[in-house]
Design an enzyme around this catalytic site. Structure first.
Site, PDB file in Angstrom:
ATOM      1  N   CYS A 140       0.840  -1.206   0.000  1.00 32.22           N
ATOM      2  CA  CYS A 140       0.000   0.000   0.000  1.00 32.22           C
ATOM      3  C   CYS A 140       0.876   1.257   0.000  1.00 32.22           C
ATOM      4  O   CYS A 140       1.505   1.556  -1.010  1.00 32.22           O
ATOM      5  CB  CYS A 140      -0.957  -0.038   1.190  1.00 32.22           C
TER       6      CYS A 140
ATOM      7  N   HIS B 260      -8.059  -4.878  -1.399  1.00 37.42           N
ATOM      8  CA  HIS B 260      -6.822  -4.242  -0.951  1.00 37.42           C
ATOM      9  C   HIS B 260      -6.230  -4.997   0.243  1.00 37.42           C
ATOM     10  O   HIS B 260      -6.943  -5.378   1.158  1.00 37.42           O
ATOM     11  CB  HIS B 260      -7.123  -2.800  -0.553  1.00 37.42           C
TER      12      HIS B 260
ATOM     13  N   ASP C 185     -10.003  -3.970  -5.617  1.00 34.47           N
ATOM     14  CA  ASP C 185      -9.407  -2.964  -4.733  1.00 34.47           C
ATOM     15  C   ASP C 185     -10.186  -1.651  -4.837  1.00 34.47           C
ATOM     16  O   ASP C 185     -10.298  -1.064  -5.908  1.00 34.47           O
ATOM     17  CB  ASP C 185      -7.943  -2.746  -5.134  1.00 34.47           C
TER      18      ASP C 185
END
Length: 245
Positions: A132, A212, A179
């Site tokens: 991330c 995600h 995501d």
């Protein structure tokens, strides 16, 4: 963006109940978690944490996984003592919070870590992975740091570096199909730009049905339907490192 009140989809996912095999040390002006394999090696991987910081058990779990595959693994505190994001924080404050933690301004810390790995650990081949926020940091480093051999960016936030594609080193990009914060259009555009501008080996891989954080924030026992993709993502990461380190 998908949801302005939630500028990042990084709710914690499954928080691993994991203590870590390594130790916390001081490296120059930053703290770091380090884990070393039993056999000596000259290969090391810098692990760049997500917004939940260097002490998140999930990230240490991945660092230790790298060690069981023969790598020295180090996860430094790239927030340099600033507080990591907490699930209880107000998402409305996220943009202001992240402005003081720029994934493109970690070069001084990386230099300190590289020196430690070379001088104290005997590392000669060093790669980097990140999740991330850390995935965006990997892309930044692959664009400019000559001392790293390769990188794996796991759901790195593309918009942080969306205009920069001339990578110096082979890079694997891992994304989830579902995501919330990285739409597939962005991933497609990234692929197009890399195809036009990138002179080194790269791969962009999208994992079906995944959200995600799936590689390090989903537990296989709680999400059995995701288990094959979690394991595949981790194996792809390790295979990429094995290939270029």
């Amino acid at each position: 963006m998908a949801n302005e009140s939630r500028p990042c989809p990084c709710d914690i996912g499954d928080r691993f109940d994991y203590g870590g095999r390594g130790q916390e040390i001081q490296v120059g002006h930053i703290k770091a978690y380090v884990c070393k394999p039993s056999a000596s090696t000259d290969k090391a991987v810098i692990v760049i944490h997500d917004i939940f910081g260097w002490q998140l058990p999930n990230t240490r779990y991945i660092a230790d996984m790298l060690t069981t595959n023969g790598y020295i693994a180090i996860c430094p505190d790239f927030f340099v003592g600033q507080e990591a994001w907490k699930p209880s924080n107000d998402w409305a404050s996220f943009d202001d919070w992240v402005k003081t933690r720029d994934a493109g301004k970690i070069d001084k810390e990386v230099d300190v870590v590289l020196k430690y790995l070379k001088d104290q650990c005997g590392a000669k081949k060093i790669g980097v992975i990140g999740f991330c926020w850390g995935g965006a940091a990997v892309q930044h480093l692959m664009l400019k740091n000559p001392h790293l051999k390769t990188g794996v960016s796991l759901y790195g936030v593309i918009r942080r570096f969306e205009d920069k594609h001339s990578l110096l080193h082979p890079t694997l990009f891992i994304f989830g199909e579902k995501d919330d914060v990285i739409p597939l259009e962005q991933v497609t555009l990234l692929e197009q730009k890399l195809k036009q501008n990138c002179k080194v080996d790269y791969e962009v891989k999208i994992y079906p049905g995944q959200t995600h954080g799936f590689v390090h924030r989903k537990r296989e026992d709680i999400n059995p339907q995701d288990k094959p993709f979690i394991e595949e993502g981790r194996m792809d990461m390790i295979n990429w490192l094995n290939k270029y380190l």
